[in-house]
Write a protein that holds these residues in place. Structure first.
Motif, PDB file in Angstrom:
ATOM      1  N   GLY A  35    -110.472 -22.802  62.773  1.00  0.00           N
ATOM      2  CA  GLY A  35    -111.262 -23.891  63.340  1.00  0.00           C
ATOM      3  C   GLY A  35    -112.092 -23.452  64.528  1.00  0.00           C
ATOM      4  O   GLY A  35    -112.651 -22.347  64.559  1.00  0.00           O
ATOM      5  N   SER A  36    -112.174 -24.300  65.539  1.00  0.00           N
ATOM      6  CA  SER A  36    -112.986 -24.011  66.722  1.00  0.00           C
ATOM      7  C   SER A  36    -112.194 -23.308  67.811  1.00  0.00           C
ATOM      8  O   SER A  36    -112.712 -23.084  68.902  1.00  0.00           O
ATOM      9  CB  SER A  36    -113.591 -25.306  67.271  1.00  0.00           C
ATOM     10  OG  SER A  36    -112.560 -26.215  67.626  1.00  0.00           O
ATOM     11  N   LEU A  69    -115.702 -16.057  57.185  1.00  0.00           N
ATOM     12  CA  LEU A  69    -116.029 -17.329  56.540  1.00  0.00           C
ATOM     13  C   LEU A  69    -115.634 -17.254  55.075  1.00  0.00           C
ATOM     14  O   LEU A  69    -116.242 -16.524  54.290  1.00  0.00           O
ATOM     15  CB  LEU A  69    -117.531 -17.617  56.677  1.00  0.00           C
ATOM     16  CG  LEU A  69    -118.045 -18.898  56.023  1.00  0.00           C
ATOM     17  CD1 LEU A  69    -117.455 -20.131  56.682  1.00  0.00           C
ATOM     18  CD2 LEU A  69    -119.570 -18.936  56.067  1.00  0.00           C
ATOM     19  N   ASP A  88    -111.882 -19.231  58.287  1.00  0.00           N
ATOM     20  CA  ASP A  88    -112.131 -20.662  58.126  1.00  0.00           C
ATOM     21  C   ASP A  88    -113.256 -20.843  57.122  1.00  0.00           C
ATOM     22  O   ASP A  88    -114.084 -19.947  56.931  1.00  0.00           O
ATOM     23  CB  ASP A  88    -112.492 -21.322  59.463  1.00  0.00           C
ATOM     24  CG  ASP A  88    -112.113 -22.802  59.493  1.00  0.00           C
ATOM     25  OD1 ASP A  88    -111.101 -23.140  60.113  1.00  0.00           O
ATOM     26  OD2 ASP A  88    -112.836 -23.603  58.866  1.00  0.00           O
ATOM     27  N   SER A  89    -113.286 -22.004  56.486  1.00  0.00           N
ATOM     28  CA  SER A  89    -114.321 -22.278  55.486  1.00  0.00           C
ATOM     29  C   SER A  89    -115.482 -23.087  56.054  1.00  0.00           C
ATOM     30  O   SER A  89    -116.420 -23.402  55.313  1.00  0.00           O
ATOM     31  CB  SER A  89    -113.711 -23.025  54.291  1.00  0.00           C
ATOM     32  OG  SER A  89    -113.170 -24.266  54.705  1.00  0.00           O
ATOM     33  N   HIS A  90    -115.428 -23.414  57.340  1.00  0.00           N
ATOM     34  CA  HIS A  90    -116.463 -24.242  57.961  1.00  0.00           C
ATOM     35  C   HIS A  90    -117.322 -23.392  58.900  1.00  0.00           C
ATOM     36  O   HIS A  90    -116.844 -22.947  59.948  1.00  0.00           O
ATOM     37  CB  HIS A  90    -115.833 -25.392  58.738  1.00  0.00           C
ATOM     38  CG  HIS A  90    -115.024 -26.312  57.874  1.00  0.00           C
ATOM     39  ND1 HIS A  90    -115.606 -27.274  57.082  1.00  0.00           N
ATOM     40  CD2 HIS A  90    -113.689 -26.399  57.664  1.00  0.00           C
ATOM     41  CE1 HIS A  90    -114.658 -27.930  56.430  1.00  0.00           C
ATOM     42  NE2 HIS A  90    -113.488 -27.412  56.758  1.00  0.00           N
ATOM     43  N   GLN A 141    -119.724 -24.012  61.069  1.00  0.00           N
ATOM     44  CA  GLN A 141    -119.894 -24.465  62.445  1.00  0.00           C
ATOM     45  C   GLN A 141    -118.630 -24.244  63.280  1.00  0.00           C
ATOM     46  O   GLN A 141    -118.705 -23.931  64.462  1.00  0.00           O
ATOM     47  CB  GLN A 141    -120.304 -25.938  62.468  1.00  0.00           C
ATOM     48  CG  GLN A 141    -121.706 -26.169  61.913  1.00  0.00           C
ATOM     49  CD  GLN A 141    -122.075 -27.642  61.919  1.00  0.00           C
ATOM     50  OE1 GLN A 141    -121.245 -28.504  61.695  1.00  0.00           O
ATOM     51  NE2 GLN A 141    -123.353 -27.915  62.153  1.00  0.00           N
ATOM     52  N   MET A 142    -117.472 -24.417  62.646  1.00  0.00           N
ATOM     53  CA  MET A 142    -116.221 -24.142  63.346  1.00  0.00           C
ATOM     54  C   MET A 142    -116.154 -22.672  63.753  1.00  0.00           C
ATOM     55  O   MET A 142    -115.784 -22.334  64.884  1.00  0.00           O
ATOM     56  CB  MET A 142    -115.029 -24.488  62.459  1.00  0.00           C
ATOM     57  CG  MET A 142    -114.854 -25.960  62.199  1.00  0.00           C
ATOM     58  SD  MET A 142    -114.103 -26.809  63.605  1.00  0.00           S
ATOM     59  CE  MET A 142    -113.572 -28.323  62.816  1.00  0.00           C
TER      60      MET A 142
END
Length: 202
Positions: A27-28, A66, A46-48, A50-51
């Motif tokens: 995550g972030s 990613l 992570d798959s996000h 922006q995170m």
């Protein structure tokens, strides 16, 4: 969200493992940043996008990848793979995490506790729907000066199902436990430690 201040049991587990530790669903960086500040070397997935961008800003020098867990193949193995959020609720994701383990390594992950959710209302958490395998929740987050509410749909794995769930990914249960000083059934989430190999192997 503010960074985590309670690092149990992740800091203890990470310090007991050879670095680096693979963190799935980083995550972030809410938990990863304080772990890194405590000296834990991480590889984050992570798959996000922006995170991960936010984590890259906050964790300079940390390797971040990613990718979704279902497709994850890093071509190296880790002594500890940790997943401190309720994302390993499908067999495909569990197998993706297990593929990254070194022989004799440990997979440590956290899951929402259906027993706790089914027990009724809890401060800051409202159960809008519960059918045994899924739940819809409203969760209040209290920040300095404001409170906001988030709705979430989550999938559930019961503690009684863990042995079977793990065996389908060629994993065996080492330990399952609730939050510190809490019985398993009364803990909002529960923790699972697993190792490669089926339960009947010695």
């Amino acid at each position: 969200m503010p960074d985590a201040t309670d690092l149990w049991p992740w800091l203890e587990l990470a310090r007991a493992a050879a670095p680096p530790v693979l963190y799935l669903g980083i995550g972030s960086g809410r938990l990863a940043v304080p772990l890194a500040h405590s000296g834990v070397q991480l590889v984050g997935v992570d798959s996000h996008p922006q995170m991960l961008e936010r984590s890259a800003e906050r964790l300079p020098g940390t390797e971040l990848i990613l990718e979704g867990l279902e497709r994850l193949e890093l071509n190296r193995r880790f002594e500890l793979v940790m997943v401190p959020s309720n994302i390993l609720y499908t067999l495909e994701r569990l197998r993706g995490a297990a593929r990254q383990l070194a022989p004799g390594g440990r997979l440590a992950f956290e899951l929402a506790n259906p027993h706790w959710l089914n027990a009724g209302e809890h401060a800051g958490v409202r159960v809008l729907r519960f059918d045994g395998s899924e739940a819809r929740l409203e969760i209040d987050y209290v920040l300095p000066g404001r409170t906001y509410t988030q709705a979430a749909d989550i999938s559930l794995i019961w503690p009684e199902e863990i042995d079977s769930f793990l065996s389908d990914a060629n994993l065996r249960l080492e330990r399952m436990f609730g939050h510190q000083d809490r019985e398993l059934t009364s803990s909002p989430t529960y923790y699972v430690l697993a190792r490669p190999g089926l339960a009947h192997e010695h």
